[in-house]
Design an enzyme around this catalytic site. Structure first.
Site, short mmCIF file in Angstrom:
data_model
loop_
_atom_site.label_atom_id
_atom_site.label_comp_id
_atom_site.label_asym_id
_atom_site.label_seq_id
_atom_site.Cartn_x
_atom_site.Cartn_y
_atom_site.Cartn_z
N HIS A 133 3.67 -2.53 3.39
CA HIS A 133 3.83 -0.60 2.39
C HIS A 133 5.25 -0.72 1.95
O HIS A 133 5.39 -1.15 2.13
CB HIS A 133 3.38 0.13 3.91
CG HIS A 133 2.03 -0.20 4.41
ND1 HIS A 133 1.90 -0.98 5.44
CD2 HIS A 133 0.89 0.76 3.69
CE1 HIS A 133 0.74 -0.64 5.74
NE2 HIS A 133 -0.22 0.67 4.79
N ASP A 162 1.25 -1.88 -0.05
CA ASP A 162 -0.37 0.16 0.31
C ASP A 162 1.10 0.89 -0.31
O ASP A 162 1.80 1.20 0.62
CB ASP A 162 -1.08 -0.22 1.17
CG ASP A 162 -2.09 -0.87 1.31
OD1 ASP A 162 -2.52 -1.83 0.16
OD2 ASP A 162 -2.65 -1.15 2.00
#
Length: 198
Positions: A172, A28
Site C-alpha cells: 500500500h 493499493d
C-alpha cells in the site's frame, strides 16, 4: 467470497506472460502523499510496479504523470473503496465504471486492470468486469503493511519469506511501506527474482 482459484483472476506466472524468477509489486489505495517517495525508490532501483487507485483521491494535481512516464501500470481500485460483495450489482457497476472512466479521462490512458477493495467480490463483480473488458487482479502475497506501522521491518520479512515465481505482492502507499521499500526490493533480488508488470 468467490473462489480465489477462479481462472478469471490474474494470479500466476503463466497468466502474467512472465518467465521464471519474476514477481510483480502492486500498490493499493493511492494516489497518496507517499506516491512521490515510492516512485523515487522505484526509479532508483529500476523496478516497475502496478498501482491500483481509488479515484476519489485522483486529481490532476496528483503526480499521476510520473507513474505513466516511468513505465508503471495503473488500475482501478473502485471510486471510494466500498466492499463490493455487500453492494447490489448496480452499486458495483457505479463504483467500477465511474472509477475506470475518471482514470481514463484524467490520465488519457486505457485503464484495463482492476482490484477489488478488501479482496471481496462476487459473481456480479466478475460479470461487470467481463462486460467492461477489464482484467481482475488479486495477489498471492500480502505484506500486511497497514498493520506494521510501528515495526516496518516485518513488512520485508512477510514478503521475502514467501516470494516465489510469479508472485503478485500486495503493498500500500503508506509511510512505513515507503521506508522499507529499498530493502524489500534488495531482499527479493537477493533471492534471485526480478520484477515485471502484469
Amino acid at each position: 467470497m468467490y473462489d480465489l482459484n477462479d481462472k478469471r483472476w490474474v494470479k500466476n506466472v503463466g497468466q502474467l506472460r512472465a518467465t521464471d524468477h519474476e514477481v510483480v509489486l502492486t500498490f493499493d489505495d493511492g494516489p497518496s502523499r507517499q506516491l512521490e517517495a515510492i516512485l523515487d525508490v522505484l526509479q532508483e532501483k529500476q523496478v516497475p510496479a502496478a498501482f491500483f487507485w481509488q479515484t476519489r483521491l485522483l486529481y490532476n494535481e496528483r503526480p499521476w504523470q510520473r507513474v505513466i512516464q516511468e513505465g508503471h501500470q495503473l488500475g482501478s481500485h473502485t471510486h471510494s473503496h466500498k466492499n463490493l460483495s455487500r453492494l447490489p450489482k448496480v452499486g458495483q457497476w457505479k463504483q467500477i465504471k465511474d472509477s475506470v472512466d475518471k482514470m481514463r479521462k484524467i490520465t488519457n490512458t486505457n485503464v484495463s486492470l482492476f482490484r477489488p477493495p478488501f479482496g471481496q467480490y462476487d459473481e456480479s463483480t466478475m460479470e461487470i468486469l467481463e462486460e467492461l473488458n477489464i482484467t481482475p487482479v488479486m495477489w498471492e502475497i500480502s505484506s500486511y503493511d497497514w498493520i506494521h506501522k510501528k515495526n516496518p521491518e516485518t513488512i520485508t520479512s512477510n514478503v521475502a519469506a514467501h516470494v516465489r515465481d510469479g508472485s503478485i505482492i500486495l503493498l500500500h502507499e503508506l509511510e512505513q511501506t515507503q521506508a522499507v521499500l529499498p530493502r524489500l526490493i534488495d531482499e527479493i533480488r537477493n533471492k534471485g527474482y526480478q520484477f515485471t508488470l502484469l
